[in-house]
Design an enzyme around this catalytic site. Structure first.
Site, PDB file in Angstrom:
ATOM      1  N   GLY A   1     -68.265 -67.348  44.247  1.00 24.70           N
ATOM      2  CA  GLY A   1     -67.140 -66.984  45.095  1.00 24.70           C
ATOM      3  C   GLY A   1     -65.915 -67.857  44.922  1.00 24.70           C
ATOM      4  O   GLY A   1     -64.895 -67.634  45.571  1.00 24.70           O
TER       5      GLY A   1
ATOM      6  N   PHE B   1     -57.846 -54.869  41.460  1.00 24.40           N
ATOM      7  CA  PHE B   1     -58.648 -55.215  42.633  1.00 24.40           C
ATOM      8  C   PHE B   1     -59.189 -53.937  43.254  1.00 24.40           C
ATOM      9  O   PHE B   1     -58.434 -53.082  43.725  1.00 24.40           O
ATOM     10  CB  PHE B   1     -57.804 -55.993  43.648  1.00 24.40           C
ATOM     11  CG  PHE B   1     -58.544 -56.366  44.894  1.00 24.40           C
ATOM     12  CD1 PHE B   1     -59.665 -57.180  44.834  1.00 24.40           C
ATOM     13  CD2 PHE B   1     -58.134 -55.902  46.142  1.00 24.40           C
ATOM     14  CE1 PHE B   1     -60.359 -57.529  45.980  1.00 24.40           C
ATOM     15  CE2 PHE B   1     -58.815 -56.251  47.293  1.00 24.40           C
ATOM     16  CZ  PHE B   1     -59.931 -57.066  47.211  1.00 24.40           C
TER      17      PHE B   1
ATOM     18  N   HIS C   1     -71.438 -53.846  46.471  1.00 23.15           N
ATOM     19  CA  HIS C   1     -71.873 -54.780  45.431  1.00 23.15           C
ATOM     20  C   HIS C   1     -73.303 -54.407  45.047  1.00 23.15           C
ATOM     21  O   HIS C   1     -74.229 -54.582  45.823  1.00 23.15           O
ATOM     22  CB  HIS C   1     -71.814 -56.217  45.959  1.00 23.15           C
ATOM     23  CG  HIS C   1     -72.173 -57.257  44.943  1.00 23.15           C
ATOM     24  ND1 HIS C   1     -71.319 -58.271  44.598  1.00 23.15           N
ATOM     25  CD2 HIS C   1     -73.286 -57.448  44.201  1.00 23.15           C
ATOM     26  CE1 HIS C   1     -71.894 -59.042  43.681  1.00 23.15           C
ATOM     27  NE2 HIS C   1     -73.096 -58.543  43.431  1.00 23.15           N
TER      28      HIS C   1
ATOM     29  N   HIS D   1     -67.535 -63.952  49.499  1.00 25.78           N
ATOM     30  CA  HIS D   1     -68.249 -63.644  48.247  1.00 25.78           C
ATOM     31  C   HIS D   1     -69.659 -64.221  48.211  1.00 25.78           C
ATOM     32  O   HIS D   1     -70.302 -64.198  47.160  1.00 25.78           O
ATOM     33  CB  HIS D   1     -67.451 -64.136  47.031  1.00 25.78           C
ATOM     34  CG  HIS D   1     -66.032 -63.642  47.004  1.00 25.78           C
ATOM     35  ND1 HIS D   1     -65.707 -62.327  46.758  1.00 25.78           N
ATOM     36  CD2 HIS D   1     -64.850 -64.286  47.219  1.00 25.78           C
ATOM     37  CE1 HIS D   1     -64.389 -62.186  46.801  1.00 25.78           C
ATOM     38  NE2 HIS D   1     -63.845 -63.353  47.082  1.00 25.78           N
TER      39      HIS D   1
ATOM     40  N   GLU E   1     -74.266 -57.548  37.567  1.00 27.36           N
ATOM     41  CA  GLU E   1     -73.633 -57.273  38.849  1.00 27.36           C
ATOM     42  C   GLU E   1     -72.469 -56.297  38.672  1.00 27.36           C
ATOM     43  O   GLU E   1     -71.700 -56.399  37.715  1.00 27.36           O
ATOM     44  CB  GLU E   1     -73.153 -58.572  39.493  1.00 27.36           C
ATOM     45  CG  GLU E   1     -74.284 -59.580  39.695  1.00 27.36           C
ATOM     46  CD  GLU E   1     -73.948 -60.634  40.728  1.00 27.36           C
ATOM     47  OE1 GLU E   1     -72.832 -60.598  41.283  1.00 27.36           O
ATOM     48  OE2 GLU E   1     -74.807 -61.488  40.988  1.00 27.36           O
TER      49      GLU E   1
ATOM     50  N   GLU F   1     -70.188 -59.240  36.180  1.00 29.99           N
ATOM     51  CA  GLU F   1     -70.715 -60.377  35.438  1.00 29.99           C
ATOM     52  C   GLU F   1     -72.221 -60.219  35.280  1.00 29.99           C
ATOM     53  O   GLU F   1     -72.848 -59.349  35.890  1.00 29.99           O
ATOM     54  CB  GLU F   1     -70.426 -61.683  36.183  1.00 29.99           C
ATOM     55  CG  GLU F   1     -71.089 -61.771  37.552  1.00 29.99           C
ATOM     56  CD  GLU F   1     -70.775 -63.056  38.295  1.00 29.99           C
ATOM     57  OE1 GLU F   1     -70.302 -64.012  37.649  1.00 29.99           O
ATOM     58  OE2 GLU F   1     -71.006 -63.108  39.510  1.00 29.99           O
TER      59      GLU F   1
ATOM     60  N   ARG G   1     -80.045 -66.077  35.108  1.00 30.00           N
ATOM     61  CA  ARG G   1     -80.997 -66.917  35.839  1.00 30.00           C
ATOM     62  C   ARG G   1     -81.702 -66.076  36.893  1.00 30.00           C
ATOM     63  O   ARG G   1     -81.399 -64.902  37.070  1.00 30.00           O
ATOM     64  CB  ARG G   1     -80.250 -68.060  36.530  1.00 30.00           C
ATOM     65  CG  ARG G   1     -79.096 -67.553  37.403  1.00 30.00           C
ATOM     66  CD  ARG G   1     -78.504 -68.586  38.311  1.00 30.00           C
ATOM     67  NE  ARG G   1     -77.286 -68.125  38.950  1.00 30.00           N
ATOM     68  CZ  ARG G   1     -77.201 -67.355  40.000  1.00 30.00           C
ATOM     69  NH1 ARG G   1     -78.312 -66.883  40.559  1.00 30.00           N
ATOM     70  NH2 ARG G   1     -76.043 -67.018  40.535  1.00 30.00           N
TER      71      ARG G   1
ATOM     72  N   ARG H   1     -80.824 -64.178  54.551  1.00 29.59           N
ATOM     73  CA  ARG H   1     -80.696 -65.596  54.211  1.00 29.59           C
ATOM     74  C   ARG H   1     -80.457 -66.386  55.492  1.00 29.59           C
ATOM     75  O   ARG H   1     -79.446 -66.188  56.183  1.00 29.59           O
ATOM     76  CB  ARG H   1     -79.529 -65.832  53.263  1.00 29.59           C
ATOM     77  CG  ARG H   1     -79.673 -65.196  51.896  1.00 29.59           C
ATOM     78  CD  ARG H   1     -78.591 -65.726  50.974  1.00 29.59           C
ATOM     79  NE  ARG H   1     -78.547 -64.995  49.724  1.00 29.59           N
ATOM     80  CZ  ARG H   1     -77.809 -65.384  48.668  1.00 29.59           C
ATOM     81  NH1 ARG H   1     -77.076 -66.482  48.746  1.00 29.59           N
ATOM     82  NH2 ARG H   1     -77.810 -64.670  47.557  1.00 29.59           N
TER      83      ARG H   1
END
Length: 447
Positions: A166, A203, A209, A236, A276, A288, A292, A338
């Site tokens: 972000g 933009f 997402h 983000h 993504e 991107e 990982r 989270r």
């Protein structure tokens, strides 16, 4: 075959990796900073090594210290997890040069996909659509820059080529903000990533997402584990993730899944990774690729029964493993919340001692965390302390199960964003799956 794995991370992902190593009969080395002496996985590892002070620059980001620990313990391979050095191509390269297996893609691939400009070019070669924008480094001439931006059309978003998490991005809505925004973003990128290369693109105002989880062996075999929806975000940073992403155009999805696998085969990708995308009006736009493990990997595991961390280890260590898309069976829905040690309203971090805590349980509930009663949450690292994951046959049932799990969970002594999740999961827009990446910071917080 490698016998000993050095886990170059901390917290939840270090514990997750250690458990996977145990299942594969691999010895483990846990590194830690002086501020992390009470981490749970240290008690379970075969060996432990303190690599420096609490400051991550002197410990978890200190490449010489990590490699020295690997040499001292005669480790065979290094597991980077997420964050810290997980996507550092120099670290991967130095692991390889020092004779250690880097559990992830080759340093060449990490470097290619870590540069967002190069990654976009490679994506386009595999017929993956990208956001309209300027390809290549932003020119120095201000007049030329303004012409380019005008051609793309405002609003545009300026991004750091080496950015992530972000940081290193700024939205520009009109021409008179352009040059100053470029200068500010350049300075931020240089300070954060040591690389001030920028690019800009159109933009996309209100997208979702969407992520695609892939697994590849570098030998021409690649599979996907479906999609994830990570649209519930703040600055983000993802708050809630779920799998699969619903209400996606089937034809567009089929094309993008094939293109993602083609890309992985073309670049000889080895390991697990995530592509993504922004998704708006039935169209995917590549952002991107993360080379990982992702924080949100459990939701993909829960709907497929596929152990992503064990796959990382097996592929990197040359253990027997077949990748066959036909063997991947998708079942039900999964959601991950989270849990961060932070004020649920101001989002200010809340380190300190967890006097008492209780994990949620029951059918279809998973709790990934390193915390326990008496654990001291340090102030030096990311505030995430736990992940609660629920799975059920439908999204509606999954939400209800998550609310029940949140009711059971508590951590006394610190503040957490526990109550924010409870509000989000009862929010009508979220429950109807009508939110986008701007919803949390916009309409929801203004209610």
């Amino acid at each position: 075959m490698s016998k000993k794995i050095l886990i170059a991370n901390r917290g939840e992902i270090a514990l997750r990796a250690l458990r996977a190593c145990k299942e594969l009969d691999l010895k483990t080395v846990a590194i830690y900073s002086s501020g992390d002496k009470e981490l749970k996985h240290l008690r379970l590892a075969d060996e432990t090594v303190c690599i420096g002070p609490a400051n991550p620059l002197e410990s978890y980001l200190n490449i010489p210290s990590i490699l020295s620990a690997a040499e001292l313990t005669q480790a065979d391979a290094i597991y980077p997890g997420y964050g810290f050095l997980a996507e550092d191509a120099d670290f991967a390269e130095r692991c390889e040069a020092s004779g250690f297996i880097f559990i992830g893609p080759s340093s060449t691939v990490v470097r290619q996909m870590g540069d967002k400009i190069t990654a976009k070019e490679l994506a386009e070669k595999s017929s993956i659509p990208t956001v309209p924008g300027y390809k290549g480094k932003i020119p120095q001439d201000e007049t030329e820059v303004k012409k380019i931006a005008s051609k793309i059309g405002y609003p545009i978003i300026i991004k750091a080529s080496a950015g992530g998490g972000g940081r290193g991005m700024r939205v520009v809505t009109q021409e008179d903000e352009l040059i100053s925004s470029i200068q500010l973003t350049q300075q931020e990128a240089k300070n954060a990533f040591g690389n001030d290369t920028l690019y800009f693109e159109k933009f996309i105002k209100n997208p979702r997402h969407i992520e695609i989880q892939i697994v590849a062996d570098g030998n021409g075999n690649a599979i996907h584990l479906g999609t994830r929806d990570c649209s519930m975000q703040r600055r983000h940073q993802k708050i809630i993730e779920e799998a699969p992403a619903l209400n996606i155009n089937a034809e567009s999805l089929d094309k993008i899944l094939k293109a993602c696998l083609d890309l992985c085969i073309d670049i000889e990708y080895s390991g697990v990774g995530t592509l993504e995308f922004l998704y708006e009006e039935n169209e995917f736009y590549f952002i991107e690729m993360n080379t990982r493990i992702q924080v949100e990997h459990p939701v993909s595991e829960m709907i497929t029964g596929f152990d992503i961390v064990k796959a990382q280890l097996k592929i990197a260590l040359g253990m027997n493993m077949t990748l066959d898309q036909k063997e991947i069976v998708f079942r039900g829905h999964a959601i991950e919340c989270r849990i961060n040690a932070e004020d649920p309203e101001t989002f200010i971090p809340s380190p300190g001692t967890i006097e008492k805590m209780h994990p949620p349980g029951g059918f279809g509930v998973r709790f990934d965390s390193h915390i326990y009663s008496g654990y001291v949450v340090p102030p030096y690292y990311d505030s995430m302390i736990a992940k609660i994951i629920t799975t059920a046959n439908t999204r509606e049932s999954c939400i209800k199960r998550m609310l029940s799990a949140l009711d059971e969970f508590f951590a006394i002594g610190i503040k957490t964003n526990h109550s924010l999740h409870q509000k989000l999961l009862q929010d009508q827009t979220f429950c109807e799956n009508k939110h986008d990446i701007n919803y949390l910071e916009g309409a929801f917080l203004k209610k």
